[in-house]
Design a protein around this motif. Structure first.
Motif, PDB file in Angstrom:
ATOM      1  N   LYS A 122       0.837  -1.213   0.000  1.00 52.65           N
ATOM      2  CA  LYS A 122       0.000   0.000   0.000  1.00 52.65           C
ATOM      3  C   LYS A 122       0.867   1.257   0.000  1.00 52.65           C
ATOM      4  O   LYS A 122       0.591   2.216  -0.722  1.00 52.65           O
ATOM      5  N   PHE A 123       1.919   1.224   0.824  1.00 54.15           N
ATOM      6  CA  PHE A 123       2.815   2.374   0.882  1.00 54.15           C
ATOM      7  C   PHE A 123       3.539   2.567  -0.450  1.00 54.15           C
ATOM      8  O   PHE A 123       3.675   3.689  -0.946  1.00 54.15           O
ATOM      9  N   MET A 124       3.991   1.462  -1.034  1.00 57.03           N
ATOM     10  CA  MET A 124       4.676   1.535  -2.323  1.00 57.03           C
ATOM     11  C   MET A 124       3.749   2.112  -3.397  1.00 57.03           C
ATOM     12  O   MET A 124       4.152   2.971  -4.190  1.00 57.03           O
ATOM     13  N   ASP A 125       2.496   1.651  -3.406  1.00 56.95           N
ATOM     14  CA  ASP A 125       1.519   2.164  -4.372  1.00 56.95           C
ATOM     15  C   ASP A 125       1.261   3.654  -4.160  1.00 56.95           C
ATOM     16  O   ASP A 125       1.129   4.411  -5.129  1.00 56.95           O
ATOM     17  N   GLN A 126       1.201   4.064  -2.891  1.00 54.78           N
ATOM     18  CA  GLN A 126       0.954   5.467  -2.592  1.00 54.78           C
ATOM     19  C   GLN A 126       2.098   6.346  -3.114  1.00 54.78           C
ATOM     20  O   GLN A 126       1.865   7.375  -3.745  1.00 54.78           O
ATOM     21  N   VAL A 127       3.340   5.933  -2.850  1.00 51.67           N
ATOM     22  CA  VAL A 127       4.496   6.717  -3.299  1.00 51.67           C
ATOM     23  C   VAL A 127       4.555   6.744  -4.818  1.00 51.67           C
ATOM     24  O   VAL A 127       4.804   7.792  -5.427  1.00 51.67           O
ATOM     25  N   TYR A 128       4.281   5.601  -5.443  1.00 54.18           N
ATOM     26  CA  TYR A 128       4.380   5.505  -6.901  1.00 54.18           C
ATOM     27  C   TYR A 128       3.294   6.319  -7.603  1.00 54.18           C
ATOM     28  O   TYR A 128       3.546   6.957  -8.627  1.00 54.18           O
ATOM     29  N   ASN A 129       2.079   6.294  -7.062  1.00 50.24           N
ATOM     30  CA  ASN A 129       0.941   6.934  -7.733  1.00 50.24           C
ATOM     31  C   ASN A 129       0.693   8.378  -7.305  1.00 50.24           C
ATOM     32  O   ASN A 129      -0.078   9.078  -7.953  1.00 50.24           O
ATOM     33  N   SER A 130       1.313   8.817  -6.223  1.00 52.57           N
ATOM     34  CA  SER A 130       1.093  10.189  -5.760  1.00 52.57           C
ATOM     35  C   SER A 130       1.841  11.172  -6.647  1.00 52.57           C
ATOM     36  O   SER A 130       2.989  10.944  -7.009  1.00 52.57           O
ATOM     37  N   LYS A 131       1.175  12.268  -6.959  1.00 52.83           N
ATOM     38  CA  LYS A 131       1.811  13.347  -7.730  1.00 52.83           C
ATOM     39  C   LYS A 131       2.136  14.447  -6.733  1.00 52.83           C
ATOM     40  O   LYS A 131       1.385  15.400  -6.574  1.00 52.83           O
ATOM     41  N   VAL A 132       3.249  14.274  -6.017  1.00 56.31           N
ATOM     42  CA  VAL A 132       3.647  15.225  -4.975  1.00 56.31           C
ATOM     43  C   VAL A 132       4.528  16.284  -5.622  1.00 56.31           C
ATOM     44  O   VAL A 132       5.725  16.091  -5.807  1.00 56.31           O
ATOM     45  N   CYS A 133       3.910  17.396  -5.990  1.00 54.60           N
ATOM     46  CA  CYS A 133       4.646  18.504  -6.579  1.00 54.60           C
ATOM     47  C   CYS A 133       3.777  19.745  -6.567  1.00 54.60           C
ATOM     48  O   CYS A 133       2.573  19.661  -6.340  1.00 54.60           O
ATOM     49  N   LEU A 134       4.412  20.862  -6.799  1.00 55.00           N
ATOM     50  CA  LEU A 134       3.678  22.113  -6.870  1.00 55.00           C
ATOM     51  C   LEU A 134       3.142  22.284  -8.293  1.00 55.00           C
ATOM     52  O   LEU A 134       3.699  21.730  -9.243  1.00 55.00           O
ATOM     53  N   THR A 135       2.069  23.048  -8.422  1.00 54.59           N
ATOM     54  CA  THR A 135       1.440  23.222  -9.728  1.00 54.59           C
ATOM     55  C   THR A 135       1.248  24.700 -10.025  1.00 54.59           C
ATOM     56  O   THR A 135       1.344  25.539  -9.137  1.00 54.59           O
ATOM     57  N   GLY A 136       0.965  24.962 -11.292  1.00 60.09           N
ATOM     58  CA  GLY A 136       0.593  26.311 -11.703  1.00 60.09           C
ATOM     59  C   GLY A 136      -0.894  26.340 -11.962  1.00 60.09           C
ATOM     60  O   GLY A 136      -1.329  26.063 -13.077  1.00 60.09           O
ATOM     61  N   LEU A 137      -1.671  26.610 -10.906  1.00 58.95           N
ATOM     62  CA  LEU A 137      -3.143  26.621 -10.967  1.00 58.95           C
ATOM     63  C   LEU A 137      -3.717  25.315 -11.522  1.00 58.95           C
ATOM     64  O   LEU A 137      -4.727  25.308 -12.213  1.00 58.95           O
ATOM     65  N   LYS A 138      -3.030  24.206 -11.263  1.00 55.78           N
ATOM     66  CA  LYS A 138      -3.406  22.871 -11.736  1.00 55.78           C
ATOM     67  C   LYS A 138      -3.335  22.735 -13.262  1.00 55.78           C
ATOM     68  O   LYS A 138      -3.744  21.722 -13.816  1.00 55.78           O
ATOM     69  N   PHE A 139      -2.813  23.759 -13.966  1.00 60.14           N
ATOM     70  CA  PHE A 139      -2.628  23.652 -15.409  1.00 60.14           C
ATOM     71  C   PHE A 139      -1.431  22.771 -15.743  1.00 60.14           C
ATOM     72  O   PHE A 139      -1.423  22.085 -16.761  1.00 60.14           O
ATOM     73  N   PHE A 140      -0.404  22.828 -14.919  1.00 54.00           N
ATOM     74  CA  PHE A 140       0.785  22.012 -15.137  1.00 54.00           C
ATOM     75  C   PHE A 140       1.415  21.676 -13.786  1.00 54.00           C
ATOM     76  O   PHE A 140       1.276  22.412 -12.816  1.00 54.00           O
ATOM     77  N   TYR A 141       2.062  20.515 -13.750  1.00 54.44           N
ATOM     78  CA  TYR A 141       2.818  20.086 -12.582  1.00 54.44           C
ATOM     79  C   TYR A 141       4.281  20.457 -12.810  1.00 54.44           C
ATOM     80  O   TYR A 141       4.813  20.245 -13.890  1.00 54.44           O
ATOM     81  N   VAL A 142       4.910  20.996 -11.781  1.00 52.79           N
ATOM     82  CA  VAL A 142       6.321  21.380 -11.928  1.00 52.79           C
ATOM     83  C   VAL A 142       7.183  20.155 -11.624  1.00 52.79           C
ATOM     84  O   VAL A 142       7.427  19.807 -10.477  1.00 52.79           O
ATOM     85  N   THR A 143       7.609  19.503 -12.686  1.00 50.53           N
ATOM     86  CA  THR A 143       8.492  18.336 -12.595  1.00 50.53           C
ATOM     87  C   THR A 143       9.656  18.568 -13.560  1.00 50.53           C
ATOM     88  O   THR A 143       9.705  19.574 -14.262  1.00 50.53           O
ATOM     89  N   ARG A 144      10.570  17.623 -13.601  1.00 50.42           N
ATOM     90  CA  ARG A 144      11.688  17.755 -14.541  1.00 50.42           C
ATOM     91  C   ARG A 144      11.194  17.801 -15.988  1.00 50.42           C
ATOM     92  O   ARG A 144      11.754  18.500 -16.826  1.00 50.42           O
ATOM     93  N   GLY A 145      10.141  17.055 -16.262  1.00 53.66           N
ATOM     94  CA  GLY A 145       9.553  17.062 -17.611  1.00 53.66           C
ATOM     95  C   GLY A 145       9.042  18.441 -17.998  1.00 53.66           C
ATOM     96  O   GLY A 145       9.197  18.869 -19.150  1.00 53.66           O
ATOM     97  N   THR A 146       8.434  19.136 -17.032  1.00 50.11           N
ATOM     98  CA  THR A 146       7.941  20.487 -17.295  1.00 50.11           C
ATOM     99  C   THR A 146       9.097  21.437 -17.593  1.00 50.11           C
ATOM    100  O   THR A 146       9.006  22.277 -18.495  1.00 50.11           O
TER     101      THR A 146
END
Length: 200
Positions: free
Chosen positions: A156-180
């Motif tokens: 359950k913990f592994m699934d939570q870490v893997y599936n969680s999108k823990v990052c800041l966003t720009g009004l939910k339009f984009f997630y600030v990740t390395r890809g962004t």
């Protein structure tokens, strides 16, 4: 000022996740061969993700504004530098050098301010994207756990870490990740290449 605020907030959140990761790894090492308290670990991680979501709700308009302004300012500055380089022609004669020396100074100023702006944009983007990267570090430690310690709570913990999108966003339009960050860089480079082709 807004850049500095985002960097400080992100640094604090990253510190909290680093601290969690350090405690998590220490717990795994100390509990080798014994029952690992997965429920407590998951509860701690959940509190951190809720903290990030709360902070994101407060500063996502600021992040959106800062990232949009960085993108537009970088593109505008690149355009100005290219335009000024086209018009700044230094000739050999002294009179022409004096007449056009203002253009050379302008090109130097624009190039220098563009470099500062790009570095500032890169610093804010990478610091903010680092939060997402560090929030996924527990996955590396989970792969080192012995098979005897594996159970449903760990899954359950592994699934939570893997599936969680823990990052800041720009009004939910984009997630600030390395890809962004890579997308922003590619957009700026594409814009510059298009400008160079048009001017040629």
């Amino acid at each position: 000022m807004a850049d500095f605020l985002i960097v400080v907030i992100t640094a604090y959140l990253s510190y909290r996740f680093k601290n969690f990761y350090r405690i998590f790894v220490q717990t795994i090492k100390n509990r080798a061969g014994r029952q690992i308290p997965w429920f407590e670990i998951q509860a701690h991680y959940t509190r951190l993700t809720k903290l990030v979501a709360l902070v994101d709700d407060l500063i996502s308009p600021l992040i959106f504004t800062v990232f949009l302004s960085h993108l537009l300012l970088n593109c505008k500055q690149i355009y100005d530098v290219i335009q000024k380089q086209r018009t700044a022609h230094l000739f050999q004669t002294t009179e022409c050098v004096l007449i056009h020396s203002g253009d050379a100074i302008t090109v130097f100023y624009l190039s220098f301010s563009l470099a500062v702006l790009l570095l500032r944009s890169l610093m804010v983007s990478l610091m903010t994207a680092h939060l997402h990267t560090i929030s996924r570090e527990p996955l590396n430690a989970l792969h080192t756990v012995s098979s005897s310690a594996y159970n449903n709570d760990m899954q359950k913990f592994m699934d939570q870490v893997y599936n969680s999108k823990v990052c800041l966003t720009g009004l939910k339009f984009f997630y600030v990740t390395r890809g962004t960050v890579l997308s922003m860089i590619s957009t700026i480079l594409t814009y510059e290449l298009v400008l160079l082709q048009i001017n040629d």
